[in-house]
Design a protein around this motif. Structure first.
Motif, PDB file in Angstrom:
ATOM      1  N   ASN A 149     -97.823 -97.817 -98.009  1.00  0.00           N
ATOM      2  CA  ASN A 149     -99.240 -97.772 -98.125  1.00  0.00           C
ATOM      3  C   ASN A 149     -99.864 -96.485 -98.293  1.00  0.00           C
ATOM      4  O   ASN A 149    -101.121 -96.159 -98.105  1.00  0.00           O
ATOM      5  N   ASP A 150     -99.053 -95.350 -98.493  1.00  0.00           N
ATOM      6  CA  ASP A 150     -99.482 -94.086 -98.348  1.00  0.00           C
ATOM      7  C   ASP A 150    -100.371 -93.501 -97.222  1.00  0.00           C
ATOM      8  O   ASP A 150    -101.266 -92.726 -97.515  1.00  0.00           O
ATOM      9  N   CYS A 151     -99.968 -94.033 -96.327  1.00  0.00           N
ATOM     10  CA  CYS A 151    -100.673 -93.537 -94.969  1.00  0.00           C
ATOM     11  C   CYS A 151     -99.745 -92.516 -94.312  1.00  0.00           C
ATOM     12  O   CYS A 151     -98.788 -92.905 -93.454  1.00  0.00           O
ATOM     13  N   GLY A 152    -100.168 -91.254 -94.468  1.00  0.00           N
ATOM     14  CA  GLY A 152     -99.472 -90.194 -94.050  1.00  0.00           C
ATOM     15  C   GLY A 152     -99.284 -89.935 -92.797  1.00  0.00           C
ATOM     16  O   GLY A 152     -98.138 -89.893 -91.971  1.00  0.00           O
ATOM     17  N   PHE A 153    -100.252 -90.369 -91.669  1.00  0.00           N
ATOM     18  CA  PHE A 153    -100.053 -90.273 -90.535  1.00  0.00           C
ATOM     19  C   PHE A 153     -99.167 -91.220 -89.956  1.00  0.00           C
ATOM     20  O   PHE A 153     -97.971 -90.930 -89.121  1.00  0.00           O
ATOM     21  N   CYS A 154     -99.161 -92.451 -90.305  1.00  0.00           N
ATOM     22  CA  CYS A 154     -98.320 -93.667 -89.675  1.00  0.00           C
ATOM     23  C   CYS A 154     -96.780 -93.461 -90.251  1.00  0.00           C
ATOM     24  O   CYS A 154     -96.080 -93.610 -89.601  1.00  0.00           O
ATOM     25  N   SER A 155     -96.815 -93.098 -91.563  1.00  0.00           N
ATOM     26  CA  SER A 155     -95.449 -92.958 -92.024  1.00  0.00           C
ATOM     27  C   SER A 155     -94.828 -91.731 -91.402  1.00  0.00           C
ATOM     28  O   SER A 155     -93.500 -91.933 -91.167  1.00  0.00           O
ATOM     29  N   LEU A 156     -95.306 -90.587 -91.196  1.00  0.00           N
ATOM     30  CA  LEU A 156     -94.812 -89.456 -90.549  1.00  0.00           C
ATOM     31  C   LEU A 156     -94.617 -89.593 -89.038  1.00  0.00           C
ATOM     32  O   LEU A 156     -93.313 -89.332 -88.515  1.00  0.00           O
ATOM     33  N   SER A 157     -95.403 -90.328 -88.610  1.00  0.00           N
ATOM     34  CA  SER A 157     -95.363 -90.402 -87.141  1.00  0.00           C
ATOM     35  C   SER A 157     -94.260 -91.544 -86.588  1.00  0.00           C
ATOM     36  O   SER A 157     -93.405 -91.340 -85.910  1.00  0.00           O
ATOM     37  N   HIS A 158     -94.232 -92.571 -87.440  1.00  0.00           N
ATOM     38  CA  HIS A 158     -93.048 -93.737 -87.040  1.00  0.00           C
ATOM     39  C   HIS A 158     -91.778 -93.388 -87.662  1.00  0.00           C
ATOM     40  O   HIS A 158     -90.749 -93.493 -87.085  1.00  0.00           O
ATOM     41  N   ALA A 159     -91.617 -92.436 -88.556  1.00  0.00           N
ATOM     42  CA  ALA A 159     -90.354 -91.804 -89.050  1.00  0.00           C
ATOM     43  C   ALA A 159     -89.944 -90.853 -87.939  1.00  0.00           C
ATOM     44  O   ALA A 159     -88.852 -91.005 -87.682  1.00  0.00           O
ATOM     45  N   ALA A 160     -90.906 -90.075 -87.640  1.00  0.00           N
ATOM     46  CA  ALA A 160     -90.363 -89.156 -86.128  1.00  0.00           C
ATOM     47  C   ALA A 160     -89.969 -90.133 -84.895  1.00  0.00           C
ATOM     48  O   ALA A 160     -88.974 -89.891 -84.470  1.00  0.00           O
ATOM     49  N   SER A 161     -90.728 -91.282 -84.723  1.00  0.00           N
ATOM     50  CA  SER A 161     -90.315 -92.224 -83.710  1.00  0.00           C
ATOM     51  C   SER A 161     -88.830 -92.799 -83.939  1.00  0.00           C
ATOM     52  O   SER A 161     -88.097 -92.931 -83.130  1.00  0.00           O
ATOM     53  N   ALA A 162     -88.640 -93.193 -85.443  1.00  0.00           N
ATOM     54  CA  ALA A 162     -87.328 -93.874 -85.639  1.00  0.00           C
ATOM     55  C   ALA A 162     -86.302 -92.874 -85.380  1.00  0.00           C
ATOM     56  O   ALA A 162     -85.243 -93.073 -84.799  1.00  0.00           O
ATOM     57  N   VAL A 163     -86.334 -91.457 -85.795  1.00  0.00           N
ATOM     58  CA  VAL A 163     -85.542 -90.430 -85.433  1.00  0.00           C
ATOM     59  C   VAL A 163     -84.993 -90.322 -84.106  1.00  0.00           C
ATOM     60  O   VAL A 163     -84.048 -90.194 -83.614  1.00  0.00           O
ATOM     61  N   ALA A 164     -86.446 -90.194 -83.046  1.00  0.00           N
ATOM     62  CA  ALA A 164     -86.380 -90.178 -81.676  1.00  0.00           C
ATOM     63  C   ALA A 164     -85.531 -91.317 -81.199  1.00  0.00           C
ATOM     64  O   ALA A 164     -84.612 -91.239 -80.483  1.00  0.00           O
ATOM     65  N   GLN A 165     -85.638 -92.472 -81.736  1.00  0.00           N
ATOM     66  CA  GLN A 165     -84.976 -93.553 -81.094  1.00  0.00           C
ATOM     67  C   GLN A 165     -83.366 -93.789 -81.562  1.00  0.00           C
ATOM     68  O   GLN A 165     -82.679 -94.174 -80.780  1.00  0.00           O
ATOM     69  N   TYR A 166     -83.448 -93.424 -82.956  1.00  0.00           N
ATOM     70  CA  TYR A 166     -82.029 -93.227 -83.253  1.00  0.00           C
ATOM     71  C   TYR A 166     -81.220 -92.151 -82.260  1.00  0.00           C
ATOM     72  O   TYR A 166     -80.022 -92.427 -81.871  1.00  0.00           O
ATOM     73  N   ALA A 167     -81.725 -90.964 -82.016  1.00  0.00           N
ATOM     74  CA  ALA A 167     -81.190 -90.107 -81.295  1.00  0.00           C
ATOM     75  C   ALA A 167     -80.938 -90.482 -79.733  1.00  0.00           C
ATOM     76  O   ALA A 167     -79.782 -90.292 -79.080  1.00  0.00           O
ATOM     77  N   ALA A 168     -81.906 -91.199 -79.175  1.00  0.00           N
ATOM     78  CA  ALA A 168     -81.585 -91.929 -78.025  1.00  0.00           C
ATOM     79  C   ALA A 168     -80.577 -92.827 -77.821  1.00  0.00           C
ATOM     80  O   ALA A 168     -79.841 -92.994 -77.049  1.00  0.00           O
ATOM     81  N   ALA A 169     -80.119 -93.403 -79.069  1.00  0.00           N
ATOM     82  CA  ALA A 169     -79.025 -94.551 -79.124  1.00  0.00           C
ATOM     83  C   ALA A 169     -77.848 -93.839 -79.618  1.00  0.00           C
ATOM     84  O   ALA A 169     -76.710 -94.379 -79.703  1.00  0.00           O
TER      85      ALA A 169
END
Length: 189
Positions: free
Chosen positions: A60-80
């Motif tokens: 959807n070319d939404c920079g805020f949501c794309s980058l924020s949820h990418a960062a959250s995915a990385v954080a969740q992967y690290a937590a796992a």
């Protein structure tokens, strides 16, 4: 600058966070939906659900949501304890077909991409491919709902022209907060 006066410093509360502070009555159900879909008990790891959100937001070319949820995915992967989470997220966002992810997640991401185009773009073949890869009815349901919800979230953020930092590292602190506290209404700093 956002199209409306949010009454906050947009650089302190960028994207949807400023919008939620502006309108807490709508923020509450939106935050609850995000928590259920992205963090609640589920057979899909939270990292994969965050990745679905980041993937759709990128389409959807939404920079805020794309980058924020990418960062959250990385954080969740690290937590796992997944050490290559950042590479997984980057590869999915760059080229889904060559990304080093399980077949089930790849099939679910294809469904999410179809939902992003149109609900009617989800075909029996896409659903069957996901089922053959091991997707459950709940995983199919929630993938479609995450994709549909992020269509709304992305349009909410971009439709009011909220501020979005351009550097991926700017999203890491919020991703860490979400990892610990979830998707609540942002509190004053």
């Amino acid at each position: 600058m956002a199209y409306i006066d949010l009454g906050v410093d947009e650089k302190t509360l960028p994207g949807i966070t400023g919008l939620m502070r502006f309108r807490p009555e709508t923020a509450k159900p939106l935050s609850e939906l995000a928590d259920v879909l992205l963090r609640g008990p589920h057979s899909l790891p939270a990292a994969e659900r965050e990745l679905i959100a980041a993937y759709v937001s990128g389409l959807n070319d939404c920079g805020f949501c794309s980058l924020s949820h990418a960062a959250s995915a990385v954080a969740q992967y690290a937590a796992a304890d997944v050490t290559d989470g950042a590479e997984i997220v980057a590869r999915v966002r760059a080229d889904l077909d060559s990304a080093p992810i399980p077949a089930k997640l790849k099939a679910l991401l294809r469904i999410a991409g179809a939902v992003n185009r149109s609900g009617h773009a989800v075909t029996p073949e896409l659903v069957e491919a996901a089922r053959l890869a091991g997707a459950t009815d709940v995983e199919l349901h929630d993938t479609v709902l995450i994709a549909a919800a992020f269509g709304m979230f992305n349009r909410y953020v971009d439709g009011l022209a909220t501020f979005a930092p351009e550097a991926a590292e700017d999203y890491v602190p919020a991703a860490q907060r979400i990892l610990v506290h979830g998707y609540g209404i942002p509190r004053p700093s």
